[in-house]
Design a protein around this motif. Structure first.
Motif, PDB file in Angstrom:
ATOM      1  N   TYR A  75       0.834  -1.209   0.000  1.00 42.73           N
ATOM      2  CA  TYR A  75       0.000   0.000   0.000  1.00 42.73           C
ATOM      3  C   TYR A  75       0.867   1.257   0.000  1.00 42.73           C
ATOM      4  CZ  TYR A  75      -3.211   3.584   1.694  1.00 42.73           C
ATOM      5  OH  TYR A  75      -3.938   4.744   1.848  1.00 42.73           O
ATOM      6  N   PHE A 109      -2.164  -5.017  -1.781  1.00 41.88           N
ATOM      7  CA  PHE A 109      -2.602  -4.683  -0.425  1.00 41.88           C
ATOM      8  C   PHE A 109      -3.975  -5.281  -0.147  1.00 41.88           C
ATOM      9  CE2 PHE A 109      -5.358  -1.712   1.950  1.00 41.88           C
ATOM     10  CZ  PHE A 109      -4.805  -1.854   3.216  1.00 41.88           C
ATOM     11  N   ASP A 137      -1.957  -1.154  -4.687  1.00 45.24           N
ATOM     12  CA  ASP A 137      -3.197  -1.334  -3.939  1.00 45.24           C
ATOM     13  C   ASP A 137      -3.813  -2.705  -4.135  1.00 45.24           C
ATOM     14  OD1 ASP A 137      -2.867   1.181  -3.030  1.00 45.24           O
ATOM     15  OD2 ASP A 137      -4.549   2.085  -4.094  1.00 45.24           O
TER      16      ASP A 137
END
Length: 304
Positions: A122, A130, A127
């Protein structure tokens, strides 16, 4: 206006609370563009207060205080405390309790390492990795909740043993979790270690050399990522680790050498998830029968 080619550094304060930090510390980063050229760190935002409060409590009460030093590694903190009490007073711990403690420590390691790796993704903008890491982490959190009643701050450790046994239902949940991770975790591993952008963001960044790791007394995955073959579970085994033959995971065993960069620290933690799953399986296969507490009435221990 700054002239073309002129270097100018800026100070960026981070903390004491920040999305990229798991502990309340304050750091002042001196940056030149995206390059960190210097840093000042002030740790210890809560630890001294906890130490002061512990002086006014009995050993059983301190367990629940120590547990709140960190929500991610709460069980590791109380094991350090209760083992100190047990060693000081000579309180034996039943074998079954040692195995249950080891299982809890490794479950906690799994969720801590997945969280660390997910937050690392992150932090540099990956993302999707993550989100995958946070999804995978839910399974171990569910098992911790089934085993202790809580997802964090489990309230299960005590002086002389543990307060919760592994029931058949919990044993089934642990087995299902092991099968799940052995089937699904490779997707996160591949996404986080094979992606060229990941390597560009982590390779040769934040290098902690072997010599500096020794000089600054690095411990845990950080030390191992710099090539130090060190692990208390291996060199000074406690609880059930002496029966499990735990070996330190170091990058040189996989890549030929340890660079001590962020990628190596990431890789060590990811590989230790697999190691923890194997340790949990061994503990479940060899879980001894018997009591889980030296003294089932903790009130008798308040005079120690």
């Amino acid at each position: 206006m700054m002239a073309l080619g002129e270097n100018k550094t800026y100070t960026i304060p981070i903390g004491p609370v920040h999305v990229g930090l798991k502990e309340p510390i304050t750091a002042w980063l001196q940056v030149d563009g995206e390059r960190i050229v210097d840093v000042r760190i002030r740790p210890g935002a809560i630890h001294r207060g906890i130490e002061y409060m512990a002086r006014e409590r009995n050993p059983i009460q301190v367990i629940y205080l120590a547990e709140r030093i960190c929500g991610i590694c709460s069980f590791a903190h109380i094991i350090s405390f209760v083992r100190a009490v047990e060693d000081a007073v000579g309180i034996p711990v039943p074998s079954r309790a040692k195995y249950i403690r080891t299982i809890l420590l490794e479950l906690e390691r799994v969720h801590s390492h997945i969280l660390w790796a997910g937050v690392a993704c992150y932090t540099f903008g990956y993302d999707s990795a993550f989100n995958l890491g946070m999804l995978l982490r839910e399974k171990v959190m569910d098992v911790l909740e089934a085993m202790t009643g809580n997802r964090v701050n489990y309230g299960v450790g005590t002086v002389g043993g543990v307060r919760r046994d592994i029931t058949p239902k919990v044993a089934d949940a642990i087995k299902e979790m092991l099968d799940y991770y052995n089937r699904e975790f490779s997707y996160f591993y591949n996404a986080a270690t094979e992606d060229p952008i990941v390597k560009a963001r982590m390779r040769d960044i934040g290098v902690l050399s072997y010599e500096d790791a020794v000089r600054y007394c690095a411990v845990g995955p950080t030390a191992r990522a710099s090539g130090l073959r060190t692990d208390l579970r291996w060199s000074s085994p406690y609880e059930a680790y002496a029966d499990l033959e735990v070996e330190p995971i170091v990058p040189q065993d996989y890549f030929g050498k340890a660079r001590g960069d962020i990628f190596d620290r990431f890789f060590v933690r990811v590989m230790e998830v697999y190691q923890s799953l194997e340790i949990i399986k061994k503990c479940m296969d060899g879980l001894p029968e018997g009591p889980i507490m030296h003294e089932p009435k903790p009130a008798k221990l308040l005079n120690i």
